[in-house]
Design an enzyme around this catalytic site. Structure first.
Site, mmCIF file in Angstrom:
data_model
loop_
_atom_site.group_PDB
_atom_site.id
_atom_site.type_symbol
_atom_site.label_atom_id
_atom_site.label_comp_id
_atom_site.label_asym_id
_atom_site.label_seq_id
_atom_site.Cartn_x
_atom_site.Cartn_y
_atom_site.Cartn_z
ATOM 1 N N VAL A 87 3.939 0.698 2.615
ATOM 2 C CA VAL A 87 2.509 0.644 2.274
ATOM 3 C C VAL A 87 2.016 -0.811 2.234
ATOM 4 O O VAL A 87 0.947 -1.125 2.774
ATOM 5 C CB VAL A 87 2.227 1.369 0.929
ATOM 6 N N VAL A 97 -2.738 9.847 -4.903
ATOM 7 C CA VAL A 97 -2.813 11.293 -4.631
ATOM 8 C C VAL A 97 -3.352 11.534 -3.222
ATOM 9 O O VAL A 97 -4.420 11.021 -2.859
ATOM 10 C CB VAL A 97 -3.733 12.016 -5.649
ATOM 11 N N GLY A 147 -2.472 10.594 -0.168
ATOM 12 C CA GLY A 147 -2.471 9.546 0.865
ATOM 13 C C GLY A 147 -3.850 9.041 1.235
ATOM 14 O O GLY A 147 -4.577 8.480 0.419
ATOM 15 N N GLU A 194 9.786 9.508 -0.549
ATOM 16 C CA GLU A 194 9.986 8.496 -1.577
ATOM 17 C C GLU A 194 11.379 7.889 -1.396
ATOM 18 O O GLU A 194 12.253 8.486 -0.754
ATOM 19 C CB GLU A 194 9.891 9.133 -2.967
ATOM 20 N N ASP A 221 7.023 14.591 -7.241
ATOM 21 C CA ASP A 221 5.903 13.799 -6.721
ATOM 22 C C ASP A 221 4.594 14.593 -6.792
ATOM 23 O O ASP A 221 3.572 14.089 -7.286
ATOM 24 C CB ASP A 221 6.217 13.381 -5.273
ATOM 25 N N LYS A 251 1.220 14.012 -9.101
ATOM 26 C CA LYS A 251 -0.129 13.965 -8.511
ATOM 27 C C LYS A 251 -1.055 15.005 -9.145
ATOM 28 O O LYS A 251 -2.226 14.714 -9.411
ATOM 29 C CB LYS A 251 -0.046 14.186 -6.996
ATOM 30 N N GLY A 304 2.506 8.005 4.717
ATOM 31 C CA GLY A 304 2.698 7.144 5.878
ATOM 32 C C GLY A 304 1.914 5.854 5.723
ATOM 33 O O GLY A 304 0.989 5.751 4.919
HETATM 34 P P1 NDP Z 1 8.940 0.631 0.131
HETATM 35 O O1 NDP Z 1 10.275 0.875 -0.442
HETATM 36 O O2 NDP Z 1 8.757 0.724 1.594
HETATM 37 O O3 NDP Z 1 8.412 -0.823 -0.317
HETATM 38 C C1 NDP Z 1 8.647 -1.358 -1.591
HETATM 39 C C2 NDP Z 1 8.389 -2.842 -1.529
HETATM 40 O O4 NDP Z 1 8.537 -3.397 -2.831
HETATM 41 C C3 NDP Z 1 9.361 -3.611 -0.620
HETATM 42 O O5 NDP Z 1 8.652 -4.519 0.170
HETATM 43 C C4 NDP Z 1 10.261 -4.363 -1.591
HETATM 44 O O6 NDP Z 1 10.709 -5.609 -1.091
HETATM 45 C C5 NDP Z 1 9.297 -4.608 -2.717
HETATM 46 N N1 NDP Z 1 9.950 -4.854 -4.007
HETATM 47 C C6 NDP Z 1 10.873 -4.098 -4.624
HETATM 48 N N2 NDP Z 1 11.210 -4.672 -5.807
HETATM 49 C C7 NDP Z 1 10.474 -5.793 -5.921
HETATM 50 C C8 NDP Z 1 10.372 -6.810 -6.896
HETATM 51 N N3 NDP Z 1 11.094 -6.788 -8.011
HETATM 52 N N4 NDP Z 1 9.507 -7.832 -6.679
HETATM 53 C C9 NDP Z 1 8.761 -7.869 -5.544
HETATM 54 N N5 NDP Z 1 8.818 -6.935 -4.577
HETATM 55 C C10 NDP Z 1 9.669 -5.908 -4.768
HETATM 56 O O7 NDP Z 1 7.947 1.631 -0.639
HETATM 57 P P2 NDP Z 1 6.580 2.245 -0.106
HETATM 58 O O8 NDP Z 1 5.765 1.177 0.502
HETATM 59 O O9 NDP Z 1 6.843 3.475 0.664
HETATM 60 O O10 NDP Z 1 5.920 2.733 -1.493
HETATM 61 C C11 NDP Z 1 5.274 1.821 -2.363
HETATM 62 C C12 NDP Z 1 4.482 2.636 -3.388
HETATM 63 O O11 NDP Z 1 3.504 3.421 -2.714
HETATM 64 C C13 NDP Z 1 5.307 3.645 -4.203
HETATM 65 O O12 NDP Z 1 4.782 3.712 -5.502
HETATM 66 C C14 NDP Z 1 5.084 4.948 -3.468
HETATM 67 O O13 NDP Z 1 5.263 6.068 -4.299
HETATM 68 C C15 NDP Z 1 3.636 4.803 -3.075
HETATM 69 N N6 NDP Z 1 3.192 5.601 -1.957
HETATM 70 C C16 NDP Z 1 3.903 5.620 -0.798
HETATM 71 C C17 NDP Z 1 3.447 6.364 0.288
HETATM 72 C C18 NDP Z 1 4.189 6.408 1.579
HETATM 73 O O14 NDP Z 1 3.766 7.175 2.473
HETATM 74 N N7 NDP Z 1 5.249 5.636 1.753
HETATM 75 C C19 NDP Z 1 2.194 7.123 0.207
HETATM 76 C C20 NDP Z 1 1.508 7.021 -1.068
HETATM 77 C C21 NDP Z 1 2.005 6.286 -2.099
HETATM 78 P P3 NDP Z 1 11.679 -5.712 0.214
HETATM 79 O O15 NDP Z 1 10.797 -5.363 1.373
HETATM 80 O O16 NDP Z 1 12.131 -7.111 0.248
HETATM 81 O O17 NDP Z 1 12.782 -4.725 -0.035
HETATM 82 N N1 HSE Z 2 6.368 10.848 -0.588
HETATM 83 C C1 HSE Z 2 4.973 11.120 -0.700
HETATM 84 C C2 HSE Z 2 4.621 12.343 0.134
HETATM 85 C C3 HSE Z 2 4.193 9.927 -0.229
HETATM 86 O O1 HSE Z 2 5.461 12.749 0.960
HETATM 87 O O2 HSE Z 2 3.554 12.910 -0.048
HETATM 88 C C4 HSE Z 2 2.711 10.070 -0.404
HETATM 89 O O3 HSE Z 2 2.351 10.109 -1.746
#
Ligand code: NDP
Ligand code: HSE
Length: 443
Positions: free
Chosen positions: A20, A138, A140, A196, A207, A211, A313
């Site tokens: 994200v 919630v 996306g 996740e 999840d 939501k 996504g």
């Molecule tokens: P990722 O695992 O892809 O990304 C997490 C990021 O956080 C990485 O860049 C990681 O760094 C960084 N990170 C972890 N720990 C630390 C720290 N201590 N300090 C600084 N940076 C840190 O997760 P997503 O992007 O998929 O998800 C992020 C959030 O968005 C979550 O809460 C998720 O539930 C929510 N979300 C995700 C969706 C999805 O489709 N993926 C949709 C809707 C919500 P590094 O890159 O170096 O590992």
């Molecule tokens: N893991 C979550 C899903 C990401 O599949 O809906 C979006 O919130």
């Protein structure tokens, strides 16, 4: 005096550069000028914190912006909007609280954290005259939070029913369309960045549970914690369940439901749950497939509405996050950082336990050959009326599926225990609710 277009720059700090976070960086890089031309606010990403700078990333973020210390982002005096995209309920909470206590606006997509600690986080935001935005938490890319907060502000919500986990919907759709097994499809969803970090959060329903608790709290202006909400995931669903439902004219979906029941002494009684649910093929929610989410909102003034879009996504989620960042930046630029309280919690609500609800059900058991009638008798013996039955021989066993007339959850649970205790029972019996959308969108 009218502010001339793009005359105000607002600096943004992002914590998290993964799926994200990378999408947010990319969307702002691509469309900041467009946003500025529409709003008069130019978003500038000042810093991005990640865990490991040399980690390979799907989206390249310039080295000059990167840091491994999230405090560099939060403490930067230029940064007015802090975006938390790390996830989890640990360090992410500290990141958000630290930013809010400095009076900075915060944007998050972290539904697990909000459902667990939201009441405290929203309170701290209020105390510091700032705001915590959470559109991406919630559904996306669908602007469901903004719709409920703003667009539907004049409505009492009678029913909100949604497919709000993209991973589970992708898995159920692929199981039906391709006949693939559960584990195989889950791996695909992970590779596409939908799941996740711990996919149990998706498939065990946590999840969607987070939501639906957030939606219930927002819609009824009272904190609804996940402990008050019934949760069931999709691990118990097998291919034959999907096939039997299809033959009966239903789709099996993981559905989150918030239902208004009544009001007593000024307190709203509601029912909230997330569980695998049969939805008639004729209902629009039955047509929401793959990673797509769909939320049907029935308000007493507007009637039925339906919102549809990608539920997970990189780009879809980034779209929602950048919408929030723009909102926060606009409010800051106009000097009203708490213009519309993102989560107003000034009422009381009573959440009815699932045991008090009546529904029609789909029951499935797997018996020894010849034991099918016993299973049916056992169900009828508990006073549950069977509306339709299907028996499919599967080698040495029989797959027995039943549709019931309305009955209580209590009776269903008793029947499931009895079916499980049968000597020839070869798989954990299940019961899924058939959602009739009574009093809401029933066509
Ligand atoms: P990722 O695992 O892809 O990304 C997490 C990021 O956080 C990485 O860049 C990681 O760094 C960084 N990170 C972890 N720990 C630390 C720290 N201590 N300090 C600084 N940076 C840190 O997760 P997503 O992007 O998929 O998800 C992020 C959030 O968005 C979550 O809460 C998720 O539930 C929510 N979300 C995700 C969706 C999805 O489709 N993926 C949709 C809707 C919500 P590094 O890159 O170096 O590992
Ligand atoms: N893991 C979550 C899903 C990401 O599949 O809906 C979006 O919130």
């Amino acid at each position: 005096m009218r502010i001339s277009q793009a005359s105000v720059s607002v600096h943004v700090g992002v914590i998290g550069g993964g799926t994200v976070g990378g999408g947010v960086y990319q969307a702002i890089s691509r469309n900041a000028a467009l946003i500025a031309s529409r709003t008069g606010v130019l978003l500038k990403i000042k810093r991005v914190a990640v865990k490991a700078i040399d980690e390979p990333r799907a989206v390249d973020i310039p080295l000059s912006l990167l840091t491994t210390d999230w405090r560099d982002v939060v403490n930067d005096p230029d940064v007015k909007v802090v975006v938390e995209l790390v996830g989890g309920t640990g360090i992410a909470k500290e990141m958000i609280l630290t930013a809010l206590r400095q009076g900075k606006s915060v944007v998050t997509a972290n539904k697990a954290l909000l459902a667990t600690h939201g009441e405290e986080l929203f309170k701290v935001a209020r105390e510091n005259n700032t705001a915590l935005f959470y559109e991406a938490s919630v559904a996306g890319g669908i602007p469901i939070i903004r719709s409920i907060r703003e667009g539907f502000v004049c409505n009492r919500f009678l029913n909100i029913s949604g497919i709000i986990n993209g991973t589970c919907n992708y898995i159920l759709t692929q199981m039906e369309a391709q006949g693939h097994g559960f584990e195989e499809v889950l791996k695909e969803a992970q590779a596409k960045g939908y799941a996740e970090a711990n996919p149990s959060l998706d498939v065990d329903g946590h999840d969607a549970h987070h939501k639906i608790s957030i939606l219930a709290s927002l819609a009824f202006n009272a904190w609804v914690s996940p402990e008050q909400v019934y949760r069931e995931g999709i691990r118990s669903v097998i291919g034959l369940d999907i096939q039997a439902c299809k033959e009966w004219g239903y789709k099996l979906k993981l559905l989150g439901v918030v239902k208004y029941i009544s009001q007593e002494s000024g307190i709203d009684k509601i029912h909230v749950r997330v569980a695998p649910t049969l939805i008639a093929n004729t209902h629009i929610l039955a047509r929401v497939d793959g990673v797509f989410n769909g939320v049907s909102v029935f308000g007493d003034v507007v009637g039925e509405t339906f919102l549809y879009g990608r539920g997970a996504g990189q780009d879809a989620t980034a779209s929602a996050v950048v919408g929030d960042i723009t909102d926060a930046a606009l409010d800051i630029s106009k000097g009203i950082p708490d213009r519309l309280i993102p989560m107003c919690l000034n009422r009381q609500v009573s959440v009815l336990p699932i045991e008090e609800m009546e529904n029609r059900f789909y029951i499935r058991t797997v018996t020894g050959l010849g034991d099918e009638e016993n299973a049916k008798q056992l169900v009828c013996g508990e006073g549950i009326q069977i509306n339709s039955a299907k028996v499919i021989p599967t080698g040495p066993h029989s797959f027995v599926a039943l549709l019931t007339e309305p009955t209580s959850w209590k009776k269903i649970n008793k029947v499931l225990s009895m079916l499980k205790a049968c000597t020839t029972c070869a798989a954990e019996p299940v019961a899924f609710i058939i959602e009739d959308f009574v009093g809401a969108c029933s066509e």
